[in-house]
Design a protein around this motif. Sequence first.
Motif, PDB file in Angstrom:
ATOM      1  N   UNK A  31       0.686  -0.993  -0.011  1.00 25.92           N
ATOM      2  CA  UNK A  31       0.241  -0.013  -0.024  1.00 25.92           C
ATOM      3  C   UNK A  31       0.772   1.381  -0.477  1.00 25.92           C
ATOM      4  N   UNK A  32       2.124   1.110   0.493  1.00 26.01           N
ATOM      5  CA  UNK A  32       2.894   2.036   0.385  1.00 26.01           C
ATOM      6  C   UNK A  32       3.574   2.672  -1.063  1.00 26.01           C
ATOM      7  N   UNK A  33       3.306   4.261  -1.206  1.00 31.62           N
ATOM      8  CA  UNK A  33       3.922   4.780  -2.640  1.00 31.62           C
ATOM      9  C   UNK A  33       5.452   4.730  -2.667  1.00 31.62           C
ATOM     10  N   UNK A  34       6.226   4.232  -3.445  1.00 32.04           N
ATOM     11  CA  UNK A  34       7.604   4.448  -3.563  1.00 32.04           C
ATOM     12  C   UNK A  34       8.066   5.001  -5.051  1.00 32.04           C
ATOM     13  N   UNK A  35       9.172   5.990  -4.497  1.00 34.58           N
ATOM     14  CA  UNK A  35      10.046   6.525  -5.642  1.00 34.58           C
ATOM     15  C   UNK A  35      11.276   5.641  -6.066  1.00 34.58           C
ATOM     16  N   UNK A  36      11.531   6.369  -6.895  1.00 35.76           N
ATOM     17  CA  UNK A  36      13.101   5.743  -7.320  1.00 35.76           C
ATOM     18  C   UNK A  36      14.394   6.007  -6.097  1.00 35.76           C
ATOM     19  N   UNK A  37      14.974   4.606  -6.315  1.00 38.08           N
ATOM     20  CA  UNK A  37      16.024   4.702  -5.372  1.00 38.08           C
ATOM     21  C   UNK A  37      15.823   4.625  -4.057  1.00 38.08           C
ATOM     22  N   UNK A  38      14.352   4.572  -3.716  1.00 42.11           N
ATOM     23  CA  UNK A  38      14.327   4.170  -2.096  1.00 42.11           C
ATOM     24  C   UNK A  38      14.754   2.612  -2.017  1.00 42.11           C
ATOM     25  N   UNK A  39      14.696   2.848  -1.252  1.00 43.85           N
ATOM     26  CA  UNK A  39      15.240   1.117  -0.357  1.00 43.85           C
ATOM     27  C   UNK A  39      14.776   0.523   1.146  1.00 43.85           C
ATOM     28  N   UNK A  81       2.547   0.625  -4.127  1.00 42.48           N
ATOM     29  CA  UNK A  81       2.225  -1.416  -3.701  1.00 42.48           C
ATOM     30  C   UNK A  81       1.214  -1.487  -4.263  1.00 42.48           C
ATOM     31  N   UNK A  82       0.112  -0.923  -4.787  1.00 46.69           N
ATOM     32  CA  UNK A  82      -1.858  -1.102  -4.275  1.00 46.69           C
ATOM     33  C   UNK A  82      -1.861  -3.199  -3.553  1.00 46.69           C
ATOM     34  N   UNK A  83      -2.835  -2.156  -2.721  1.00 41.71           N
ATOM     35  CA  UNK A  83      -3.063  -4.314  -2.068  1.00 41.71           C
ATOM     36  C   UNK A  83      -3.230  -5.250  -2.710  1.00 41.71           C
ATOM     37  N   UNK A  84      -3.595  -6.367  -2.825  1.00 44.79           N
ATOM     38  CA  UNK A  84      -3.724  -6.853  -3.565  1.00 44.79           C
ATOM     39  C   UNK A  84      -3.064  -7.433  -5.227  1.00 44.79           C
ATOM     40  N   UNK A  85      -1.806  -7.019  -5.629  1.00 41.06           N
ATOM     41  CA  UNK A  85      -1.148  -6.842  -6.798  1.00 41.06           C
ATOM     42  C   UNK A  85      -0.282  -7.835  -5.895  1.00 41.06           C
ATOM     43  N   UNK A  86       0.480  -8.239  -5.511  1.00 41.61           N
ATOM     44  CA  UNK A  86       0.909  -9.036  -4.659  1.00 41.61           C
ATOM     45  C   UNK A  86       2.490  -8.480  -5.574  1.00 41.61           C
TER      46      UNK A  86
END
Length: 311
Positions: free
Chosen positions: A111-119, A135-140
């Motif tokens: 469910x969190x949003x990530x930017x390029x380079x996030x670790x 990372x939407x829930x259910x997408x795996x």
Amino acid sequence: MIRQHTASCLQQFAQCTVTAITYRTSAMHRPLLALLAAAWLSPTWAAAPIPEWREGDGYLVGVAVQYQGQTYKALQSHTAHKGTNWNPAGTPALWQLQRDPVQRCAPWQEGAAYQVGDKVRYEGGYYRAQQAHTAYQGTGWFPPKVPALWQPITQCDAVTPVPPGNGETINGIKVPPDPGAEGRRTLAGIDSDNDGVRDDVQRFLAKEVGQHPARFRYAMEMARITQQEILAASENNKEKVRSLFSQWIVAHDCYFRTYKDSVELYSWRLNFSKKLTALHSNTPERIAANNKADELASGKLYRSPIKANCD
């Protein structure tokens, strides 16, 4: 070289006493210790705080701790045995004071949003975002399942790079060229990227466990220590061999915690250990040095840490 170990443990994370009795096998082949491993840590949803240094704990090289308000990084794997007073401020050979903030990977979260380079860290592995996404829930879209989104890394730092044109990539890890027969001409072999691990051993580990970044990192640390043991044994340096074996125990604990339990992939792990044993002892000179290392390490009690700090 084979080492048969006897061990007694009260429970996971309890103090264990290990006696090394020498037979023949590689310094990497310590099968009974595998049964002392593995404990799951409950996931958290915030970046893990840097722990306070504690006497009795084991520390993998690179681990950060807090001590008297300062942050220190472990320069070598070791166990801070009670009574030794190996605190970070008093043992510069083991700890380096960190002047800059220590970067920590936050756990991956659905469910969190990530930017390029996030670790992030996920199930013992570490990853860098290659695309901005949510990372939407259910997408795996778990990091190891979607290489288009996540690149495996070691902890919060990338794997030691190899100069362009001087290697290849195995399981996303840049490795040195295959040294071939030249790599077997000397006891030390060839270590072209100067990371303390023979190039042929590094390539083997990338192929066998490189798909799991944390497992690869810990296996590399065990291999680095084993190589130092072999060289120290060739010089008949008993104290150094024994010190290195104590370091190996910490790296070993971290490696086996990447498995869910003591029997997960047991057959595969046993075969992996046999192949690695053969690789570390693939010349008469290396066999002799491995046997000598076992001889020098024998006759001493080795205590595993109360807790191994692997991250």
